[in-house]
Design a protein around this motif. Structure first.
Motif, PDB file in Angstrom:
ATOM      1  N   THR A 122       0.828  -1.213   0.000  1.00 43.69           N
ATOM      2  CA  THR A 122       0.000   0.000   0.000  1.00 43.69           C
ATOM      3  C   THR A 122       0.857   1.255   0.000  1.00 43.69           C
ATOM      4  O   THR A 122       0.566   2.225  -0.714  1.00 43.69           O
ATOM      5  CB  THR A 122      -0.924  -0.002   1.229  1.00 43.69           C
ATOM      6  N   ASP A 189      -4.728   3.167   2.636  1.00 42.46           N
ATOM      7  CA  ASP A 189      -5.723   2.728   1.650  1.00 42.46           C
ATOM      8  C   ASP A 189      -6.627   3.888   1.232  1.00 42.46           C
ATOM      9  O   ASP A 189      -6.953   4.054   0.051  1.00 42.46           O
ATOM     10  CB  ASP A 189      -6.580   1.596   2.233  1.00 42.46           C
ATOM     11  N   ALA A 190      -7.029   4.681   2.236  1.00 37.65           N
ATOM     12  CA  ALA A 190      -7.917   5.811   1.942  1.00 37.65           C
ATOM     13  C   ALA A 190      -7.232   6.830   1.038  1.00 37.65           C
ATOM     14  O   ALA A 190      -7.843   7.360   0.095  1.00 37.65           O
ATOM     15  CB  ALA A 190      -8.365   6.469   3.246  1.00 37.65           C
ATOM     16  N   ASN A 192      -4.762   6.265  -1.060  1.00 30.24           N
ATOM     17  CA  ASN A 192      -4.675   5.675  -2.398  1.00 30.24           C
ATOM     18  C   ASN A 192      -6.009   5.809  -3.118  1.00 30.24           C
ATOM     19  O   ASN A 192      -6.069   6.095  -4.318  1.00 30.24           O
ATOM     20  CB  ASN A 192      -4.278   4.199  -2.300  1.00 30.24           C
ATOM     21  N   GLY A 193      -7.098   5.617  -2.378  1.00 26.02           N
ATOM     22  CA  GLY A 193      -8.420   5.737  -2.977  1.00 26.02           C
ATOM     23  C   GLY A 193      -8.702   7.140  -3.485  1.00 26.02           C
ATOM     24  O   GLY A 193      -9.296   7.322  -4.562  1.00 26.02           O
ATOM     25  N   VAL A 196      -6.751   7.547  -6.689  1.00 22.21           N
ATOM     26  CA  VAL A 196      -7.304   6.728  -7.771  1.00 22.21           C
ATOM     27  C   VAL A 196      -8.569   7.371  -8.330  1.00 22.21           C
ATOM     28  O   VAL A 196      -8.819   7.369  -9.544  1.00 22.21           O
ATOM     29  CB  VAL A 196      -7.584   5.290  -7.277  1.00 22.21           C
ATOM     30  N   GLU A 197      -9.401   7.944  -7.433  1.00 21.04           N
ATOM     31  CA  GLU A 197     -10.627   8.614  -7.886  1.00 21.04           C
ATOM     32  C   GLU A 197     -10.329   9.754  -8.859  1.00 21.04           C
ATOM     33  O   GLU A 197     -11.150  10.083  -9.724  1.00 21.04           O
ATOM     34  CB  GLU A 197     -11.396   9.158  -6.682  1.00 21.04           C
TER      35      GLU A 197
END
Length: 736
Positions: A122, A189-190, A192-193, A196-197
């Protein structure tokens, strides 16, 4: 820039809230520590720390947020790179590192290392995506303002605002580590999210390139879909020594290499047929997923037959687990869905099975411990198939938990009805069986709880050992005091004029009297000198020459001496009841001496008779009616062979804490040397619970060692998993 600012706002809020939650937990831990303290000074330490946390909480949070802001600004400006060695070293500012600072750095580095190890994939992806937001300029674990390295640096600055001593600061870091290490995954993770969005490398894949020597190299990025996701070999292993880590990593790599050399497999290493489950899957749509494995093993784990076997302490063979697992997979899969197992997953099933088969043969574990731990095969197989890093991650909480339970069980459980450790291990096993579905954080909680349990029993053991040592030291001092007191009495009683009967009346009670004073006050005290003078007066009073022919004069003399001796006993603080016994023995000895003097006066020969003949020489007994009374208080040391003498010399330098193995009456027992006396040459041994089991003389110990009945033991320092991997590797080599 706006995108990174959004990431900053999200991360800073998350970590700020996390520190706030950690503060309450730390306060509770400090209170628990204070309750466990055995003295006011130690308890006050924790109460003062709680007060510091309350009063300076605001300063801690402000410093933490400020440091996070500095780190982000440095990153945005491009000045976050680490200094070179030359830039770091300022000759004019060189100084010795303070011990407290060094321990802080070590505590922080451990947290960072754990977090980086657990979140390597991650964090690597976040680094790549953040680099893409600023034109491809490299972002490392150390320079990432949202990664464990920078966050933990900010934590150190924040904790520095609290005026805490070293011991309490270590508790702070320990608790912060537990909370932050398991929380980094969620925030990384958040983040990365968020990226990615916004279309930042949405198809980023993580892989690792290995050389032919299986050396891990740097991971590489790819925007294309790869064949599979892999993780780099974990080489942190802070729980174990670096040498052990390297050894285990080599073992693990070698085991995997041997497994890969096997052709198409039709059965497990335990001989269980894979049946309809094929083992040639390639991570395609026809291959079982981690969730498929979790469902199959959860069904087995929650079955009535499985749970009843664990509750009734019935052993669970690895072959039965594998048979049930393959049968369950066969029911779940069909040709139109996932029905194949990848080669790597089949190897994992084999490896976990061989580890649990080794457990049943491990001579370090009692059968009762093996029986309980054998039920962990199913949940640990599930974990290994869900988390590909479990088997080679030396710090994985599930692995550390298994090692710790095996260590504690091997150390403390020596019988089936052990009433402390066995119930605790059973509780942990039952919790895993009933609660572990797919969330591995349960192992973090159980490890923390079991580690506290281990700490408590070890603390109790140390306390018991300390009490036994102090008791033995007291017995040693008492024996030496009695010996010196006996020597003082015997020296004074070694007089031809003292009657044998009087000696018997005085020897025991007055030896005890001197020993009491020597033990309490020491031989350099005025009290000891006064006690000797009292004894000297007593000894003089029982000599026939001290008696008088006049009965009234004798009674008066006896009364005066009794008063004088009684005052002397009171002066030196002797027990009143014990004083009565001493005075009674004195009266009896004086009466005996008086009557003997009267008899001597009646039987005294006339002057003419004395001058007319020369009497034959008499022995002391014939002259006085007495015998020699001096005892040989010290016996001569036994005669030793040269080999035994060599062992005696080595035993003089043996270290406390050395373990010995005693073979007695067809049983073998390992005992620890807790204490020995250089005066009496006695060695005291305790068991793992700290209870005294034996006291051996130096000579008997040397003789036993030369005879082979006693020997220095070398308890294994290898963890259960290390021993298991070695056994698996040896077995695979034979079948390769």
């Amino acid at each position: 820039m706006e995108l990174l600012s959004n990431c900053r706002d999200h991360a800073h809020k998350f970590y700020g809230d996390l520190l706030l939650a950690a503060e309450k937990t730390i306060n509770d831990v400090l209170f628990e520590q204070a309750e466990r303290c055995t003295n006011n000074k130690e308890q006050q330490r924790y109460f003062e720390a709680m007060q510091q946390l309350k009063e300076r909480s605001g300063a801690m949070h402000t410093a933490f947020r400020h440091e996070l802001g500095k780190s982000f600004q440095a990153f945005i400006s491009g000045h976050e790179e680490e200094q070179t060695v030359e830039e770091e070293i300022d000759i004019g500012k060189l100084s010795l590192v303070q011990r407290d600072e060094l321990e802080d750095e070590l505590a922080i580095s451990i947290i960072v290392s754990k977090a980086n190890s657990r979140n390597s994939e991650t964090l690597w992806k976040l680094n790549k995506r953040m680099a893409a937001t600023r034109g491809g300029k490299s972002v490392t674990d150390e320079s990432n303002p949202f990664g464990p390295h920078r966050i933990c640096e900010a934590l150190q600055v924040g904790v520095g605002e609290l005026l805490l001593d070293n011991k309490v600061r270590i508790i702070f870091y320990k608790q912060l580590g537990k909370i932050f290490v398991i929380s980094f995954a969620k925030e990384l993770d958040a983040l990365n999210g968020i990226l990615v969005e916004k279309g930042i490398l949405p198809n980023l894949r993580f892989s690792v390139i290995k050389s032919q020597q299986a050396e891990p190299s740097a991971p590489v990025a790819s925007a294309e879909e790869g064949d599979s996701e892999q993780r780099p070999d974990d080489t942190e292993g802070l729980v174990e020594s670096q040498g052990s880590i390297t050894h285990q990593q080599d073992l693990y790599n070698s085991i995997r290499a041997l497994q890969s050399a096997v052709g198409n497999r039709s059965q497990t290493a335990g001989g269980v047929s894979f049946g309809k489950v094929q083992t040639n899957g390639r991570d395609g749509e026809d291959s079982f997923s981690s969730m498929d494995y979790a469902l199959a093993l959860s069904a087995i784990q929650q079955s009535k037959a499985f749970l009843s076997a664990a509750a009734l302490n019935r052993p669970l063979k690895a072959e039965k687990v594998e048979e049930n697992f393959i049968d369950q997979l066969s029911k779940q899969g069909d040709k139109n869905s996932r029905h194949k197992m990848t080669r790597g997953d089949a190897d994992t099933v084999d490896l976990v099975g061989m580890i649990f088969r080794y457990m049943l043969d491990d001579t370090n574990l009692h059968d009762a411990v093996k029986l309980m731990l054998s039920h962990l095969h199913t949940p640990y197989l599930k974990l290994a198939l869900m988390d590909k890093t479990f088997l080679d991650n030396y710090q994985h909480s599930a692995r550390v938990l298994l090692n710790t339970m095996a260590e504690v069980g091997g150390k403390w459980v020596k019988k089936d009805n052990e009433r402390n450790v066995l119930p605790k291990i059973k509780t942990v096993v039952e919790n895993i069986l009933t609660s572990f579905v797919d969330d591995p954080t349960i192992f973090d909680r159980l490890l923390e709880d079991f580690s506290r349990f281990k700490e408590n029993i070890e603390k109790r053991s140390r306390m018991v050992e300390k009490r036994n040592t102090e008791s033995q030291q007291g017995l040693e001092k008492l024996e030496l005091s009695r010996q010196q007191a006996a020597n003082e009495i015997e020296t004074r009683l070694d007089d031809d004029e003292i009657l044998e009967g009087a000696v018997d009346l005085l020897r025991q009670p007055w030896t005890d009297f001197l020993a009491f004073n020597l033990l309490r006050h020491g031989q350099d005290s005025l009290t000891w000198e006064s006690a000797l003078k009292v004894v000297d007066g007593v000894i003089w009073s029982i000599k026939p020459s001290a008696a008088t022919d006049n009965k009234d004069d004798f009674k008066r003399h006896q009364s005066d001496l009794e008063v004088s001796v009684a005052e002397g006993l009171t002066t030196i603080g002797y027990d009143p009841e014990a004083s009565k016994g001493l005075l009674n023995s004195l009266k009896e000895a004086q009466e005996l001496a008086y009557h003997h003097s009267v008899i001597d006066a009646v039987n005294k020969p006339a002057p003419a008779e004395a001058a007319g003949a020369t009497a034959a020489p008499q022995t002391p007994k014939e002259k006085t009616g007495k015998v020699e009374t001096k005892k040989a208080l010290k016996t001569a040391p036994p005669v030793l062979s040269p080999e035994e003498q060599t062992v005696v010399e080595k035993l003089k330098d043996i270290a406390f804490g050395t373990w010995f193995e005693f073979d007695r009456e067809k049983t073998s027992q390992q005992l620890k040397l807790a204490w020995f006396s250089r005066v009496s040459s006695h060695y005291m041994f305790v068991d793992h619970s700290g209870v005294k089991q034996a006291v051996e003389t130096q000579y008997d110990l040397a003789k036993g060692m030369c005879a082979g009945n006693i020997r220095i033991a070398e308890p294994t320092k290898k963890s259960f998993m290390e021993r298991a991997l070695e056994a698996v590797f040896d077995k695979l080599k034979l079948t390769a």
